[in-house]
Design a protein around this motif. Structure first.
Motif, PDB file in Angstrom:
ATOM      1  N   PHE A  17       0.977  -1.576  -0.079  1.00 45.06           N
ATOM      2  CA  PHE A  17      -0.283  -0.048  -0.040  1.00 45.06           C
ATOM      3  C   PHE A  17       0.421   1.337   0.010  1.00 45.06           C
ATOM      4  N   ILE A  18       0.386   2.246  -0.396  1.00 43.32           N
ATOM      5  CA  ILE A  18       0.814   3.669  -1.183  1.00 43.32           C
ATOM      6  C   ILE A  18       1.385   4.019   0.960  1.00 43.32           C
ATOM      7  N   PHE A  19      -0.083   3.944   1.378  1.00 42.14           N
ATOM      8  CA  PHE A  19      -0.461   4.806   2.626  1.00 42.14           C
ATOM      9  C   PHE A  19       0.008   3.250   3.383  1.00 42.14           C
ATOM     10  N   LYS A  20       0.446   4.105   5.143  1.00 44.33           N
ATOM     11  CA  LYS A  20       0.459   3.246   5.895  1.00 44.33           C
ATOM     12  C   LYS A  20      -0.689   3.718   7.029  1.00 44.33           C
ATOM     13  N   LYS A  21      -0.983   2.832   8.172  1.00 43.86           N
ATOM     14  CA  LYS A  21      -1.798   2.989   9.096  1.00 43.86           C
ATOM     15  C   LYS A  21      -1.837   4.337   9.687  1.00 43.86           C
ATOM     16  N   LYS A  22      -0.547   4.664   9.896  1.00 42.19           N
ATOM     17  CA  LYS A  22      -0.073   6.254  10.206  1.00 42.19           C
ATOM     18  C   LYS A  22      -1.218   7.013   9.585  1.00 42.19           C
ATOM     19  N   ASN A  23      -0.983   7.113   8.411  1.00 42.21           N
ATOM     20  CA  ASN A  23      -1.419   7.850   7.149  1.00 42.21           C
ATOM     21  C   ASN A  23      -2.809   7.901   7.235  1.00 42.21           C
ATOM     22  N   TYR A  24      -3.579   7.270   7.480  1.00 38.46           N
ATOM     23  CA  TYR A  24      -4.882   6.889   6.817  1.00 38.46           C
ATOM     24  C   TYR A  24      -5.395   7.427   8.975  1.00 38.46           C
TER      25      TYR A  24
END
Length: 91
Positions: A17-24
Motif C-alpha cells: 500500500f502507498i499509505f500506512k496506518k499512521k497516514n490514515y
C-alpha cells in the motif's frame, strides 16, 4: 539477471500500500476537522424570507468555521506527505 530483479521489485511494489496506518489516522483527523468546520458554518438562516437575521454574520460562521476547514485541508496535505517509515536516527 537485471530484468528478473526489476520484475521482482515491481511485484513487491504492486502488493504494498502507498499509505500506512499512521497516514490514515491523520487523514481521519483532518476529515473530522473539516466536518466540524462545515457543521459550525451551518445555520443562522431565517424561516421568513422577509425577515433579516443578523446571526448569519456571527463570528463563529465568518471566522472560526472557515479557519477550521482550511486547517483540516492542511492536515490532509500533511497526511498525504507524511512518511511513517522515515528513520528518526539518521546520522
Amino acid at each position: 539477471m537485471g530484468e528478473q530483479k526489476r520484475k521482482k521489485q515491481n511485484e513487491l511494489h504492486r502488493s504494498s500500500f502507498i499509505f500506512k496506518k499512521k497516514n490514515y489516522k491523520v487523514m481521519l483527523i483532518g476529515l473530522g476537522v473539516i466536518a466540524l468546520g462545515f457543521i459550525l458554518m451551518s445555520g443562522g438562516g431565517s424561516d421568513d424570507p422577509n425577515v433579516f437575521n443578523p446571526e448569519i454574520y456571527n463570528w463563529r460562521r465568518i471566522r472560526l468555521a472557515p479557519a477550521l476547514v482550511l486547517i483540516g485541508f492542511g492536515i490532509e496535505v500533511y497526511a498525504i506527505l507524511l512518511n511513517p517509515d522515515k528513520n528518526k536516527n539518521t546520522n
